[in-house]
Design a protein around this motif. Structure first.
Motif, short mmCIF file in Angstrom:
data_model
loop_
_atom_site.label_atom_id
_atom_site.label_comp_id
_atom_site.label_asym_id
_atom_site.label_seq_id
_atom_site.Cartn_x
_atom_site.Cartn_y
_atom_site.Cartn_z
N ALA A 1 -9.24 1.01 -0.37
CA ALA A 1 -9.37 2.22 -1.18
C ALA A 1 -10.80 2.75 -1.14
CB ALA A 1 -8.93 1.94 -2.62
N LYS B 1 -4.30 8.10 4.29
CA LYS B 1 -5.76 8.24 4.37
C LYS B 1 -6.36 7.26 5.37
CE LYS B 1 -6.13 9.91 -0.41
NZ LYS B 1 -6.52 9.56 -1.80
N LEU C 1 0.85 -1.19 0.00
CA LEU C 1 0.00 0.00 0.00
C LEU C 1 0.89 1.23 0.00
CD1 LEU C 1 -2.65 -0.97 2.73
CD2 LEU C 1 -2.66 -1.51 0.29
N SER D 1 0.28 7.29 0.27
CA SER D 1 -0.94 8.09 0.16
C SER D 1 -2.13 7.36 0.76
CB SER D 1 -1.20 8.43 -1.31
OG SER D 1 -2.46 9.07 -1.46
N LEU D 2 -2.32 6.10 0.37
CA LEU D 2 -3.44 5.32 0.90
C LEU D 2 -3.28 5.08 2.40
CD1 LEU D 2 -6.03 3.73 0.63
CD2 LEU D 2 -4.72 1.79 -0.24
#
Length: 601
Positions: free
Chosen positions: A583, A398, A391, A394-395
């Motif tokens: 996601a 989040k 992963l 960025s993910l």
């Protein structure tokens, strides 16, 4: 302007989360105001350690920020910021709490209003902090209190108004020829008796070493380690119908050295990792393989009955200290046999924990019915394989943001998503997932090498009509309650429940979820560079085990599976479906589980 500059700095850094300082135009803002803003905008691992106020940003001739001209944070600045943070503290309770935070989180400073979890705390570190608080203040604080009141200011208030509890001293087991096993060791001894278990319960580690590495010093360092930690020279004997452990005077035959220039490291590692005989100690081995003039493989393998994941980190750190001549180690307050003796007596005080687990697991227990590629064999198979995915930062950022917004942790978010994945595959709305817990409830055990890990059976109910946020709150509550009752041994729970025994399955659950957020630091050796090598043991203890490993802001997902049940292609799809669900949930945490789509476009 602050947000714009910080975003630019992050982009310039190319996602490098090791960047320790950012320069922002502060103008009339105080350093505290800047930190408050950054904590609201950035995940904890991206918050800078220092803020420096400048008249203007230095520029290159073409108008870009001249990063080489940016000032480096000085020791004086670090001390000034630490002193400023300490000056905020109101009394001795808050000052002692700050010291405990510094020990557990590995930070230099913290304000009294900083959240423990925003500064890098997680469930494992929370347990370590609470054990230190109990020892320092004589106050037992439930873990859910730390989640609800996670600042120094709030915790200090809880400590001031909490009743004192007596902290029983842990008595040594005394000098004997044989010692009883801990509950964790009893479970592993039974598992080791299964046919074809192979290396499923080995704890191997491997590294490529570049530079002038001294094999003789390596051997001496591990010999000294074996004298320091009795578990490294322990074996197990069945006497009558009781299994006992015996501490040997010294560890013999644990070290080998060979030369194998041109050989493939993967092949050498596979040859090295092999089954142990629990009756014959030591249950660890070390091998140095010379590949070239200044190129070696350093290989370490231990049986799980004497070591867990934290033990591996302790061994590596202390090996480095002993290899680097001149460094000394603090004496150990006790040995693992003392823990096993303490645990047996302490278990009598845990009846309320037993009742909790019997209540949670009452009624008909669900059996996970995943679609299989091959018929389930009549006896459980330990043949396995592993696939991985990553992963991006960025993910992961989040996902951390979702955790902060919902007062949960990254572990809880990932675990909830894993339950959703299993629900999508099976249609079941009652699912039990196993998860390990560090199992070191007393501060005295933190630096011992041994098997402390207990297993939690986390039962949750992913109904399709629930919003993910609601389901995540339920997972949070079940995790916190499980942490509160983590000391009740898993094997004692199985004995009490007496589930219908199926020799083709594990008891209670068939899948595990693990988040590895221990500091996985490599040993630091003078003039030598070490690179850890991945190891695929070709075994699996469960039908499925999903492991998430934190690595510099990203996450590596390792899916271990039984090859007698699943084809690799099926597992690749399952892992990609999990990533798709992650996601999805960061886009909208309020969507119902039935609306979360695990398929890609």
């Amino acid at each position: 302007r602050i947000k714009e500059t910080v975003v630019t700095a992050l982009q310039d850094a190319g996602g490098d989360t090791t960047l320790r300082a950012y320069v922002v135009p502060a103008q009339t803002l105080t350093t505290e105001q800047i930190y408050d803003y950054l904590q609201a905008e950035l995940p904890s691992y991206m918050i800078p350690q220092f803020v420096i106020v400048l008249e203007a940003l230095p520029l290159t001739p073409n108008g870009k920020v001249d990063r080489k001209a940016l000032p480096v944070p000085s020791e004086e600045l670090a001390q000034a910021e630490e002193q400023a943070a300490e000056a905020e503290l109101q009394d001795e309770t808050e000052q002692q709490l700050l010291k405990l935070w510094q020990e557990v989180l590995g930070i230099r400073k913290a304000g009294r209003k900083d959240s423990f979890f925003r500064l890098g705390g997680h469930s494992l570190k929370a347990v370590a902090l609470l054990s230190r608080i109990k020892k320092t203040f004589g106050v037992a604080i439930p873990i859910h209190t730390l989640f609800r009141q996670p600042t120094i200011q709030q915790l200090a208030e809880v400590i001031r108004h909490s009743p004192k509890t007596s902290v029983a001293s842990i008595l040594p087991a005394g000098g004997q020829e044989y010692y009883r096993l801990s509950s964790e060791q009893e479970r592993l001894y039974v598992l080791e008796q299964f046919e074809h278990v192979g290396t499923a319960y080995n704890v191997p580690w491997a590294a490529h070493v570049s530079g002038p590495f001294d094999a003789a010093r390596c051997q001496q360092a591990f010999a000294a380690l074996s004298l320091r930690h009795e578990t490294l020279r322990t074996c197990f004997e069945l006497i009558g119908d009781t299994v006992l452990q015996k501490v040997l005077p010294k560890a013999d035959g644990f070290f080998t050295y060979e030369e194998a220039s041109g050989a493939a490291p993967d092949q050498l590692i596979r040859q090295f990792v092999r089954p142990f005989d629990l009756r014959v100690g030591p249950l660890f081995r070390v091998k140095v393989i010379r590949l070239g003039a200044e190129e070696h493989l350093l290989l370490l393998d231990m049986h799980h009955i004497i070591a867990d994941g934290i033990s591996l980190q302790i061994v590596l750190q202390e090996f480095a200290a002993l290899y680097n001549e001149g460094k000394t180690l603090e004496p150990l307050p006790m040995q693992y046999k003392d823990y096993a003796n303490w645990q047996c007596k302490h278990r009598e005080t845990l009846q309320s924990q037993e009742k909790y687990w019997l209540d949670v697991l009452q009624g008909e227990l669900p059996v996970l019915n995943l679609p299989l590629d091959y018929p389930r064999p009549p006896l459980q198979s330990f043949a396995g394989d592993k696939i991985t995915a990553r992963l991006d930062t960025s993910l992961v950022g989040k996902l951390r943001q979702v955790a902060e917004e919902t007062d949960t942790t990254l572990y809880m978010v990932l675990l909830a998503a894993y339950h959703v994945l299993l629900h999508k595959y099976t249609g079941q709305t009652d699912i039990i997932v196993g998860s390990p817990i560090a199992g070191r409830p007393q501060a005295e055990f933190e630096h011992l090498v041994g098997m402390f890990v207990n297993t939690l059976a986390l039962r949750n109910f992913p109904h399709p009509d629930k919003p993910f946020r609601t389901f995540l709150a339920e997972v949070r509550e079940s995790c916190l309650q499980a942490y509160e009752h983590q000391e009740w041994p898993f094997e004692k729970l199985v004995e009490k429940l007496q589930p219908t025994r199926d020799l083709s399955r594990n008891p209670l659950f068939d899948t595990m979820f693990v988040l590895q957020n221990m500091e996985n630091s490599l040993p630091s050796l003078p003039g030598v560079e070490l690179v850890a090598l991945p190891i695929n043991s070709q075994s699996s203890q469960f039908d499925l085990m999903l492991e998430a490993v934190e690595q510099a802001g990203s996450l590596q997902l390792n899916l271990e599976f039984c090859t007698k049940l699943f084809a690799p292609r099926t597992m690749e799809k399952l892992l990609s479906h999990y990533v798709n669900l992650l996601a999805q949930l960061v886009q909208d945490a309020d969507q119902r589980l039935i609306d979360m789509d695990m398929l890609s476009a």
